[in-house]
Design a protein around this motif. Structure first.
Motif, PDB file in Angstrom:
ATOM      1  N   LEU A   1     -38.231  -2.043 -32.768  1.00 53.55           N
ATOM      2  CA  LEU A   1     -38.266  -3.489 -32.510  1.00 53.55           C
ATOM      3  C   LEU A   1     -38.167  -3.773 -31.016  1.00 53.55           C
ATOM      4  O   LEU A   1     -37.430  -3.094 -30.309  1.00 53.55           O
ATOM      5  CB  LEU A   1     -37.096  -4.170 -33.213  1.00 53.55           C
ATOM      6  CG  LEU A   1     -37.226  -4.361 -34.728  1.00 53.55           C
ATOM      7  CD1 LEU A   1     -35.892  -4.758 -35.319  1.00 53.55           C
ATOM      8  CD2 LEU A   1     -38.282  -5.384 -35.050  1.00 53.55           C
ATOM      9  N   PRO A   2     -38.869  -4.790 -30.558  1.00 47.93           N
ATOM     10  CA  PRO A   2     -38.740  -5.149 -29.146  1.00 47.93           C
ATOM     11  C   PRO A   2     -37.326  -5.661 -28.884  1.00 47.93           C
ATOM     12  O   PRO A   2     -36.678  -6.191 -29.786  1.00 47.93           O
ATOM     13  CB  PRO A   2     -39.757  -6.282 -28.964  1.00 47.93           C
ATOM     14  CG  PRO A   2     -39.959  -6.841 -30.333  1.00 47.93           C
ATOM     15  CD  PRO A   2     -39.758  -5.697 -31.288  1.00 47.93           C
TER      16      PRO A   2
ATOM     17  N   LYS B   1     -25.388  -7.601 -27.704  1.00 44.54           N
ATOM     18  CA  LYS B   1     -25.095  -6.341 -28.412  1.00 44.54           C
ATOM     19  C   LYS B   1     -25.207  -6.531 -29.922  1.00 44.54           C
ATOM     20  O   LYS B   1     -25.795  -5.699 -30.621  1.00 44.54           O
ATOM     21  CB  LYS B   1     -23.700  -5.838 -28.024  1.00 44.54           C
ATOM     22  CG  LYS B   1     -23.321  -4.516 -28.610  1.00 44.54           C
ATOM     23  CD  LYS B   1     -24.315  -3.403 -28.281  1.00 44.54           C
ATOM     24  CE  LYS B   1     -24.214  -2.961 -26.823  1.00 44.54           C
ATOM     25  NZ  LYS B   1     -25.195  -1.866 -26.524  1.00 44.54           N
ATOM     26  N   ILE B   2     -24.680  -7.633 -30.419  1.00 47.18           N
ATOM     27  CA  ILE B   2     -24.767  -7.882 -31.869  1.00 47.18           C
ATOM     28  C   ILE B   2     -26.231  -7.954 -32.302  1.00 47.18           C
ATOM     29  O   ILE B   2     -26.630  -7.352 -33.305  1.00 47.18           O
ATOM     30  CB  ILE B   2     -24.018  -9.182 -32.246  1.00 47.18           C
ATOM     31  CG1 ILE B   2     -22.510  -8.982 -32.063  1.00 47.18           C
ATOM     32  CG2 ILE B   2     -24.321  -9.581 -33.693  1.00 47.18           C
ATOM     33  CD1 ILE B   2     -21.698 -10.258 -32.207  1.00 47.18           C
ATOM     34  N   ILE B   3     -27.029  -8.664 -31.520  1.00 44.33           N
ATOM     35  CA  ILE B   3     -28.457  -8.781 -31.873  1.00 44.33           C
ATOM     36  C   ILE B   3     -29.138  -7.419 -31.813  1.00 44.33           C
ATOM     37  O   ILE B   3     -29.890  -7.033 -32.721  1.00 44.33           O
ATOM     38  CB  ILE B   3     -29.162  -9.788 -30.938  1.00 44.33           C
ATOM     39  CG1 ILE B   3     -28.625 -11.194 -31.205  1.00 44.33           C
ATOM     40  CG2 ILE B   3     -30.670  -9.734 -31.136  1.00 44.33           C
ATOM     41  CD1 ILE B   3     -29.134 -12.238 -30.226  1.00 44.33           C
ATOM     42  N   GLU B   4     -28.847  -6.679 -30.754  1.00 42.04           N
ATOM     43  CA  GLU B   4     -29.476  -5.364 -30.581  1.00 42.04           C
ATOM     44  C   GLU B   4     -29.205  -4.460 -31.792  1.00 42.04           C
ATOM     45  O   GLU B   4     -30.078  -3.743 -32.264  1.00 42.04           O
ATOM     46  CB  GLU B   4     -28.924  -4.726 -29.301  1.00 42.04           C
ATOM     47  CG  GLU B   4     -29.489  -3.357 -28.962  1.00 42.04           C
ATOM     48  CD  GLU B   4     -28.676  -2.696 -27.844  1.00 42.04           C
ATOM     49  OE1 GLU B   4     -28.316  -3.403 -26.876  1.00 42.04           O
ATOM     50  OE2 GLU B   4     -28.400  -1.496 -27.968  1.00 42.04           O
ATOM     51  N   VAL B   5     -27.987  -4.513 -32.293  1.00 39.69           N
ATOM     52  CA  VAL B   5     -27.598  -3.585 -33.348  1.00 39.69           C
ATOM     53  C   VAL B   5     -27.970  -4.083 -34.748  1.00 39.69           C
ATOM     54  O   VAL B   5     -28.184  -3.293 -35.656  1.00 39.69           O
ATOM     55  CB  VAL B   5     -26.072  -3.305 -33.260  1.00 39.69           C
ATOM     56  CG1 VAL B   5     -25.616  -2.397 -34.387  1.00 39.69           C
ATOM     57  CG2 VAL B   5     -25.742  -2.676 -31.921  1.00 39.69           C
ATOM     58  N   THR B   6     -28.050  -5.395 -34.939  1.00 38.60           N
ATOM     59  CA  THR B   6     -28.198  -5.901 -36.312  1.00 38.60           C
ATOM     60  C   THR B   6     -29.591  -6.402 -36.648  1.00 38.60           C
ATOM     61  O   THR B   6     -29.902  -6.597 -37.821  1.00 38.60           O
ATOM     62  CB  THR B   6     -27.215  -7.058 -36.590  1.00 38.60           C
ATOM     63  OG1 THR B   6     -27.500  -8.132 -35.687  1.00 38.60           O
ATOM     64  CG2 THR B   6     -25.782  -6.597 -36.409  1.00 38.60           C
ATOM     65  N   ARG B   7     -30.432  -6.608 -35.667  1.00 39.61           N
ATOM     66  CA  ARG B   7     -31.708  -7.247 -35.954  1.00 39.61           C
ATOM     67  C   ARG B   7     -32.675  -6.302 -36.663  1.00 39.61           C
ATOM     68  O   ARG B   7     -32.963  -5.212 -36.183  1.00 39.61           O
ATOM     69  CB  ARG B   7     -32.332  -7.728 -34.638  1.00 39.61           C
ATOM     70  CG  ARG B   7     -33.644  -8.440 -34.816  1.00 39.61           C
ATOM     71  CD  ARG B   7     -34.069  -9.067 -33.514  1.00 39.61           C
ATOM     72  NE  ARG B   7     -35.430  -9.564 -33.620  1.00 39.61           N
ATOM     73  CZ  ARG B   7     -36.485  -8.856 -33.243  1.00 39.61           C
ATOM     74  NH1 ARG B   7     -36.350  -7.669 -32.732  1.00 39.61           N
ATOM     75  NH2 ARG B   7     -37.696  -9.353 -33.392  1.00 39.61           N
ATOM     76  N   THR B   8     -33.155  -6.748 -37.812  1.00 36.09           N
ATOM     77  CA  THR B   8     -34.236  -6.022 -38.482  1.00 36.09           C
ATOM     78  C   THR B   8     -35.550  -6.787 -38.368  1.00 36.09           C
ATOM     79  O   THR B   8     -36.617  -6.238 -38.582  1.00 36.09           O
ATOM     80  CB  THR B   8     -33.930  -5.841 -39.991  1.00 36.09           C
ATOM     81  OG1 THR B   8     -34.000  -7.119 -40.635  1.00 36.09           O
ATOM     82  CG2 THR B   8     -32.559  -5.224 -40.223  1.00 36.09           C
ATOM     83  N   GLY B   9     -35.461  -8.083 -38.067  1.00 36.80           N
ATOM     84  CA  GLY B   9     -36.646  -8.933 -38.033  1.00 36.80           C
ATOM     85  C   GLY B   9     -36.941  -9.580 -39.373  1.00 36.80           C
ATOM     86  O   GLY B   9     -37.858 -10.387 -39.502  1.00 36.80           O
TER      87      GLY B   9
ATOM     88  N   GLY C   1     -32.593 -13.081 -43.258  1.00 37.49           N
ATOM     89  CA  GLY C   1     -31.287 -12.621 -43.710  1.00 37.49           C
ATOM     90  C   GLY C   1     -30.534 -11.816 -42.665  1.00 37.49           C
ATOM     91  O   GLY C   1     -29.433 -11.334 -42.924  1.00 37.49           O
ATOM     92  N   ASP C   2     -31.122 -11.677 -41.463  1.00 37.38           N
ATOM     93  CA  ASP C   2     -30.429 -10.948 -40.392  1.00 37.38           C
ATOM     94  C   ASP C   2     -29.120 -11.625 -40.009  1.00 37.38           C
ATOM     95  O   ASP C   2     -28.196 -10.961 -39.549  1.00 37.38           O
ATOM     96  CB  ASP C   2     -31.320 -10.850 -39.143  1.00 37.38           C
ATOM     97  CG  ASP C   2     -32.196  -9.607 -39.165  1.00 37.38           C
ATOM     98  OD1 ASP C   2     -32.034  -8.775 -40.072  1.00 37.38           O
ATOM     99  OD2 ASP C   2     -33.049  -9.476 -38.257  1.00 37.38           O
ATOM    100  N   GLY C   3     -29.064 -12.937 -40.178  1.00 39.09           N
ATOM    101  CA  GLY C   3     -27.795 -13.621 -39.939  1.00 39.09           C
ATOM    102  C   GLY C   3     -27.865 -14.648 -38.832  1.00 39.09           C
ATOM    103  O   GLY C   3     -28.934 -14.987 -38.323  1.00 39.09           O
ATOM    104  N   LYS C   4     -26.708 -15.129 -38.455  1.00 38.17           N
ATOM    105  CA  LYS C   4     -26.631 -16.187 -37.445  1.00 38.17           C
ATOM    106  C   LYS C   4     -25.337 -16.036 -36.675  1.00 38.17           C
ATOM    107  O   LYS C   4     -24.352 -15.491 -37.184  1.00 38.17           O
ATOM    108  CB  LYS C   4     -26.710 -17.550 -38.139  1.00 38.17           C
ATOM    109  CG  LYS C   4     -27.113 -18.679 -37.221  1.00 38.17           C
ATOM    110  CD  LYS C   4     -27.565 -19.891 -38.001  1.00 38.17           C
ATOM    111  CE  LYS C   4     -29.053 -19.873 -38.311  1.00 38.17           C
ATOM    112  NZ  LYS C   4     -29.511 -21.123 -38.952  1.00 38.17           N
TER     113      LYS C   4
END
Ligand code: ATP
Ligand code: GLN
Length: 145
Positions: A1-2, A94-102, A105-108
């Motif tokens: 992922l970018p 950091k949270i985005i880097e580790v949790t993002r799948t695209g 449901g990735d979250g907020k």
């Protein structure tokens, strides 16, 4: 992922010395998040099991069929991390880097100003209470305190 950075504005409102980064995330990502945060000197984290409803609309997550629930609420985890203002963007990134799948449901992440921090053991308040020994502030300026 970018690599995606939160399009952060330092002009948070209302202004405060401390903010709570409140992130609602997929449960199976939490171990990676907590170790990544620890590595960057974030040692104070509170985690809760919650159930939520968002754009995902209760659709079962591909990676975790076992999270199926009978109503529309999906199992999520809420992370609460209180940090000083200048640490906010690093934590969010950091949270985005580790949790993002695209995927949906990735979250907020919600950013909440915090009026004060009080350490129960010592009665310290403000920066003295928010700082943690060996924490991020210590890592960036080991001479202070
Ligand atoms: P002490 O030095 O007295 O141990 P401390 O600052 O390390 O104080 P604890 O009393 O160990 O704090 O923390 C109790 C709980 O408070 C932690 O388990 C965690 O859930 C929560 N917590 C502490 N600091 C933070 C923080 N900055 N952000 C979110 N939760 C925190
Ligand atoms: N801001 C604190 C420090 O630099 C760490 C806060 C936290 O771990 N949540 O020590």
């Amino acid at each position: 992922l970018p690599i995606i950075r939160a399009q952060g504005s330092p002009d948070y409102f209302p202004d405060a010395n401390f903010y709570k980064v409140e992130a609602i995330l997929r449960p199976w990502r939490i171990p990676q998040v907590s170790s990544a945060l620890l590595k960057m000197g974030i040692r104070g984290v509170t985690v809760s099991d919650v159930r939520g409803f968002g754009a995902q609309g209760g659709l079962t997550e591909r990676q975790a069929g076992s999270e199926f629930s009978e109503d529309k609420f999906l199992a999520k985890v809420k992370l609460e991390i209180v940090v000083s203002k200048e640490q906010v963007e690093a934590v969010i990134d950091k949270i985005i880097e580790v949790t993002r799948t695209g995927e949906i449901g990735d979250g907020k992440i919600f950013l909440v100003p915090v009026s004060d921090v009080i350490r129960v053991r010592t009665g310290e308040r403000g920066e003295r209470a928010e700082r943690m020994a060996g924490g991020r502030a210590d890592m960036s300026s080991p001479v202070q305190n």
